[in-house]
Design a protein around this motif. Structure first.
Motif: not given
Length: 827
Positions: A615-620, A631-641
């Motif tokens: 859920g945090i990743q989706d919010q970002l 770069g890839n949004k999913l990878e970037n959001a996953g790192y920040m998550r």
């Protein structure tokens, strides 16, 4: 009237006002009736309440009959000897029984209700059903071929993506697609074939449809033909349902007298109160009934709080209303929540010569501009309607005292029933109302006006002392905004977060500071005090977490803390650590310089309500924080998550064990099919019961139909019970805090002008200090012991003695009495 509340009414109702209130409610009912009848008059029976009810009943009756007919056809084709086979045998089994039932009912329910003598020729109904069946077979053939092609080629499944993406998939949509998709080989269904299959399905519908549909012979121009009718029983049922629905969907407006107090009606087993004539449910329900199925679950404190909030009179701020109207009519764009009065015009269509002269980039840019304009116009349709509705309602009720009926949800969180002008509405709704009864500012009122100036402007994270300085530094601009809002100067009010509310405050500040003694200025503005991430505050107090209590301003420290900024600093440190260790270098470098409190805010806010790492990743991603990164949004959001989860473990220490305990309790109970149940500090009994749902999702070329019903026999949805437990318990606790504060303000301090929105309370400026002290005292009383050990856990043991409950978490070292001196607990 309930004895508990009869002595609490402020005054005896004026019979003339009561009669006027009845007329207002009847007018609202009539508006709702007209909207409902328009739906029926247009022949959209299946979209009305009775149509949906009939769908549910008849679908359940005819689906087994269609399934039996399909089996009969298959056996007949496979096993019958030589001879002519019925045409319908070859066609009926290509579509599922649920979809055939839906297609048939949609065709039959196109009969208009205007006159009972009107039917539809049976041949037309049969042909409609046959055509829809043909289109459905084509549609499903295309779905199948698209899926196979995607599997073979490794490309995308075009059909699945189109169906998934289409917002309103229906017969017209499929017609458009089928003309454009060349790969579909259209099936040849002659008119007589469509007639045969339609006739068979209609026969099943009439024979097994529970008497809702009839076939009659009628005389038409000296000829006898068969026509399909809705039966008298069906019409009677529809009229009965519709008569209930049309009068149960009134246009709700503010009351001009105090709402009737809420009390339990033992005879009818429901709560009664609110409007004089319009009947509404006190506990807001939906698919899942939760608390509303219990017998009188709400405490006296909860009901009194709802009544006191409902008995607080408001008035329209006519100057603010006029300012809002001017901004709308003149399209000033000064108030963000007020859209343009007219849709934005599209640019002139390009001529062939102009289009040919444009480059590919220019063409793409032009199309992009068109798309943006279309999207903006689409979004603003409902905003424009809502703005007009609010302005018109303001004109209708200005000059009167206005009251709001209050209802609650299953956690006892309270809501204002009237949809447009209330303290829970948007910036426009809040910005055109005031308390009806004012009081002099007194010794500290001007200070709290300065706080309201800063809070509504957006300077809401500085100290109270800094807020006073801000107001003094911007005094001239504040006065200019009040006296000449459309001046050619800076127009400070247009830069505020909540423009109208800030402008209202500018007006009162100007008038008060213009007097020899500002303390004598009579003010009617509500001054709000909001919790500092209230969910985490409550978890920190329950768990006595010294770190969380400090960062959410529950401690006696004079400094004002911001948990979002604190979490952002931890995230920055974790990113720096990665770079120094040479780990995750690509993602870490992308986030350098892009982390601030806004990146961390939603994760902090929703942690106490059970947000998952996904859920945090989706919010970002949804909030756009990854848009500017390479770069890839999913990878970037996953790192920040991952960094946020690590940081939250350091800033919210006690929250996770408590939330996990609540989740384990819910799971342990659910395994015995027992709903999660607890008693709030305000004394109300709450139930969380996400029973499994019996549902059907029928997607056809004629549209989609969903049948959802709570099914207690199917057991509890264990995962939903688990994930919802923490947010629902926390929401019930913030509701209890609000209820106890409202009751204490009214009964012990005789403060009647109170507004409340979950974890945000408002009173007149000269009452803010009293309210702040009551909030702190109430929080201390609620959590000075161990709420889980002393109340929550023992109740569960008594409620479910055979269930093996988890051990409750230990408390930390924070001294809860510090909250009594917490300057920014609510601010």
């Amino acid at each position: 009237m309930n004895k508990d509340f009869s002595t609490l009414l402020a005054h005896t109702l004026d019979p003339k006002l009561e009669e006027q209130q009845r007329r207002i409610e009847l007018a609202g009912v009539e508006e709702g009736v007209q909207k409902f009848r328009k739906l029926l008059a247009e022949g959209r029976i299946s979209d009305a309440g009775a149509g949906r009810k009939i769908f549910t009943e008849v679908m359940q009756l005819i689906i087994p009959a269609i399934r039996e007919a399909q089996q009969f056809a298959i056996e007949g084709i496979a096993n019958s000897g030589p001879g002519v086979r019925p045409v319908w045998w070859w066609y009926i089994s290509f579509v599922s029984p649920e979809k055939i039932a839906y297609i048939a009912l949609r065709s039959v329910l196109s009969i208009r209700l205007a006159r009972a003598s009107l039917g539809r020729p049976a041949r037309n109904v049969c042909l409609d059903i046959g055509l829809a069946m043909k289109q459905q077979v084509e549609f499903e053939t295309w779905l199948r071929e698209s899926k196979d092609e995607a599997k073979d080629s490794g490309g995308i499944d075009v059909a699945a993506r189109l169906v998934r993406t289409a917002k309103n998939f229906n017969q017209r949509q499929w017609g458009n697609w089928s003309r454009r998709i060349k790969s579909i080989e259209t099936l040849e269904w002659r008119r007589d074939v469509r007639m045969h299959i339609g006739a068979k399905i209609l026969d099943i519908l009439i024979e097994y449809g529970g008497g809702f549909i009839e076939l009659k012979y009628v005389q038409i121009r000296n000829k006898t033909e068969r026509q399909v009718f809705l039966s008298d029983a069906c019409r009677a049922m529809m009229e009965d349902i519709n008569s209930q629905l049309e009068f149960n969907t009134p246009v709700l407006k503010p009351m001009i007298i105090e709402p009737r107090p809420w009390s339990w009606d033992e005879e009818n087993q429901r709560y009664d109160g609110g409007y004089v004539m319009v009947d509404i449910e006190f506990i807001r329900g939906g698919l899942h009934k939760h608390t509303s199925v219990l017998n009188d679950p709400l405490s006296r404190t909860t009901k009194r709080a709802a009544n006191y909030l409902g008995w607080c009179p408001f008035r329209i701020d006519e100057d603010a209303l006029e300012l809002a109207r001017d901004c709308f009519i003149n399209d000033t764009q000064a108030i963000e929540c007020i859209p343009s009065p007219d849709p934005q015009e599209l640019p002139a269509r390009k001529t062939e010569i102009e289009w040919d002269a444009m480059s590919k980039i220019d063409r793409a840019a032009w199309k992009y501009e068109l798309t943006n304009i279309h999207d903006k116009n689409s979004r603003e349709v409902s905003k424009r309607e809502a703005t007009i509705r609010k302005l018109n309602l303001g004109d209708q009720v200005k000059g009167r005292d206005l009251y709001n009926v209050i209802k609650c949800d299953s956690r006892t969180r309270m809501y204002y029933v009237t949809p447009d002008l209330n303290p829970q509405g948007d910036s426009l709704a809040r910005g055109v109302i005031r308390f009806a009864d004012g009081q002099p500012l007194g010794e500290r009122g001007l200070h709290w006006l300065a706080v309201r100036l800063c809070n509504t402007f957006g300077e809401d994270k500085i100290t109270f002392e800094e807020m006073e300085e801000w107001a003094k530094d911007n005094h001239d601009l504040i006065v200019q905004s009040a006296l000449d809002p459309f001046s050619s100067g800076d127009r400070l009010w247009t830069h505020a977060d909540s423009e109208l509310e800030f402008w209202q405050t500018c007006v009162d500040w100007t008038q008060a500071t213009g007097m020899d003694n500002p303390a004598k200025f009579v003010c009617t503005l509500p001054v709000h005090q909001d919790g500092s991430n209230n969910g985490l505050q409550l978890l920190s107090l329950i768990g006595r977490d010294p770190v969380g209590a400090k960062l959410t301003n529950c401690s006696a420290l004079s400094e004002r803390f911001d948990i979002y900024s604190a979490t952002a600093e931890v995230v920055k440190r974790l990113i720096t650590d990665d770079i120094q260790r040479g780990e995750n270098l690509e993602q870490a470098h992308k986030w350098i310089g892009s982390v601030d409190r806004s990146v961390c805010k939603r994760a902090c806010m929703t942690t106490s309500y059970g947000v998952t790492p996904r859920g945090i990743q989706d919010q970002l991603i949804k909030d756009g924080f990854c848009d500017a990164l390479d770069g890839n949004k999913l990878e970037n959001a996953g790192y920040m998550r991952d960094k946020l989860v690590q940081a939250l473990d350091q800033t919210i220490v006690a929250s996770r064990p408590i939330m996990e305990y609540f989740q384990k309790c819910a799971v342990a109970l659910a395994e015995f099919d027992k709903p999660l149940r607890w008693v709030t500090p305000a004394g109300s009994t709450i139930q969380q019961s996400y029973w499994n749902v019996a549902k059907s999702d029928v997607k056809t070329v004629m549209g989609s139909y969903f049948m959802w019903d709570e099914n207690p026999d199917g057991g509890l949805h264990v995962r939903k019970q688990m994930l919802s437990s923490s947010p629902n318990i926390i929401h019930s606790l913030d509701a209890s805090l609000m209820q106890k504060v409202v009751v204490k303000l009214r009964e012990e301090h005789h403060i009647h002008s109170i507004a409340a929105i979950h974890d945000s309370f408002a009173v007149l400026p000269n009452n803010v200090d009293v309210m702040r002290q009551v909030i702190r005292e109430t929080a201390y009383d609620m959590f000075k012991g161990n709420w889980i050990e002393d109340e929550f856990h023992p109740y569960l043991k008594e409620y479910a003695p055979d269930v093996d409950l988890p051990d409750y978490p230990e408390q930390g070292s924070f001294d809860v009495s510090e909250v009594l001196k917490a300057k920014y607990f609510f601010a």
